[in-house]
Scaffold this active site. Structure first.
Site, short mmCIF file in Angstrom:
data_model
loop_
_atom_site.label_atom_id
_atom_site.label_comp_id
_atom_site.label_asym_id
_atom_site.label_seq_id
_atom_site.Cartn_x
_atom_site.Cartn_y
_atom_site.Cartn_z
N TRP A 65 0.84 -1.20 0.00
CA TRP A 65 0.00 0.00 0.00
C TRP A 65 0.87 1.24 0.00
CZ3 TRP A 65 -3.33 0.35 5.15
CH2 TRP A 65 -2.54 0.11 6.27
N HIS A 73 -6.25 19.46 -8.18
CA HIS A 73 -6.53 19.77 -9.59
C HIS A 73 -5.50 19.11 -10.50
CE1 HIS A 73 -9.63 22.91 -8.68
NE2 HIS A 73 -9.04 22.77 -7.49
N HIS A 77 -9.88 16.02 -13.54
CA HIS A 77 -10.36 16.47 -12.23
C HIS A 77 -11.54 17.40 -12.37
CE1 HIS A 77 -7.83 19.99 -13.20
NE2 HIS A 77 -8.68 20.66 -12.44
N ASP A 79 -13.61 20.78 -11.13
CA ASP A 79 -13.54 22.09 -10.47
C ASP A 79 -14.88 22.35 -9.78
OD1 ASP A 79 -11.04 22.54 -11.55
OD2 ASP A 79 -11.65 24.16 -12.88
N HIS A 83 -13.71 26.75 -5.90
CA HIS A 83 -12.38 26.94 -6.51
C HIS A 83 -12.17 28.39 -6.93
CE1 HIS A 83 -8.82 26.25 -8.84
NE2 HIS A 83 -9.40 26.25 -10.02
MN MN Z 1 -9.03 22.77 -11.79
#
Ligand code: MN
Length: 260
Positions: A65, A73, A77, A79, A83
């Site tokens: 692990w 970001h 990803h 937003d 943000h």
């Molecule tokens: Mn972003």
């Protein structure tokens, strides 16, 4: 669908037979995944990395692990409204309702235009012309901007396409961003590193897609790939950010369901 069959049973049958296909729109998340690089004096997030905890060794003989290190970001990803200054009183990523993250996907293909001009910008006329041909954007849709840029998404220099005047990547004009913010879409998805154009820092307001969409409780998703495998209309999208409490965004797995 027979009268005794639920919609989920119908969908599962279609998935099993291949009549509905699942397409992964997510870019790989690795140390070489390109991330936004702001010029000084601004701070930047870190790249993705794995820190080994154990690897079937003395620290864990039967298990491997890692700790993960990443910015919010990085790679494909989402937003969230918080943000951006215009959305700072809005939702953090953990507070976005799941119903806003699953819905119809529509794809606008401007690969040829972007090939000719990497600074290509979507304008209100492009949205209106697309709707005249394909119908109105469905309520709660995710509008996906196909540009061909995903072919660079593991090559940081080509992905940023920067020169002395900054990055040169496609996006949306100020008027286009205002138009989208007033529409019924849930989100806007792109193949580039961010939802705004490379030159958007010089627009007024700067970064108008961030400003107008996040300020209107609409979301962004970046670094998508495989948009060439989606129809213009008729696909369904599933956007899955982590529920980071107070988070401004999150790496996300994004799937599309497409009928054969
Ligand atoms: Mn972003």
């Amino acid at each position: 669908m027979t009268s005794t069959e639920t919609a989920i049973e119908t969908l599962l049958t279609a998935l099993g037979s291949g009549d509905v296909e699942i397409i992964d729109l997510t870019s790989p998340l690795a140390p070489e995944t390109p991330i936004l690089q702001l010029p000084p004096p601004f701070a930047n997030t870190i790249a993705m990395s794995l820190e080994k905890v154990s690897d079937f060794d003395d620290d864990g003989p039967f298990w491997g692990w890692n700790n993960i290190h990443t910015g919010e970001h990085t790679g494909t990803h989402l937003d969230a409204p918080v943000h951006w200054a215009s959305g700072r009183d809005g939702k953090s990523v953990d507070r976005i309702e799941p119903a806003r993250l699953v819905g119809p996907a529509v794809v606008m293909d401007f690969t040829a235009e972007v090939e000719a001009n990497p600074d290509f910008l979507l304008e209100p006329e492009h949205f209106e012309a697309w709707q005249a041909e394909h119908g109105a954007f469905p309520e709660g849709a995710w509008l996906l901007f196909r540009t061909g840029w995903s072919r660079y998404n593991m090559d940081a220099a080509a992905f940023a396409n920067a020169d002395d005047s900054g990055p040169h990547t496609p996006g949306v004009s100020v008027a286009g961003a205002e138009w989208l913010a007033a529409s019924g879409i849930s989100g806007f998805g792109v193949e580039t590193v961010g939802i705004d154009a490379g030159q958007a820092g010089a627009m007024e307001p700067p970064f108008p897609v961030h400003y107008h969409l996040l300020g209107a409780d609409k979301y962004g998703i970046t670094s998508l790939q495989n948009l060439d495998r989606l129809p213009s209309t008729g696909a369904m999208i599933v956007v899955s950010p982590l529920p980071i409490v107070g988070g401004t965004g999150s790496p996300s797995r994004v799937f599309a369901l497409v009928a054969k």
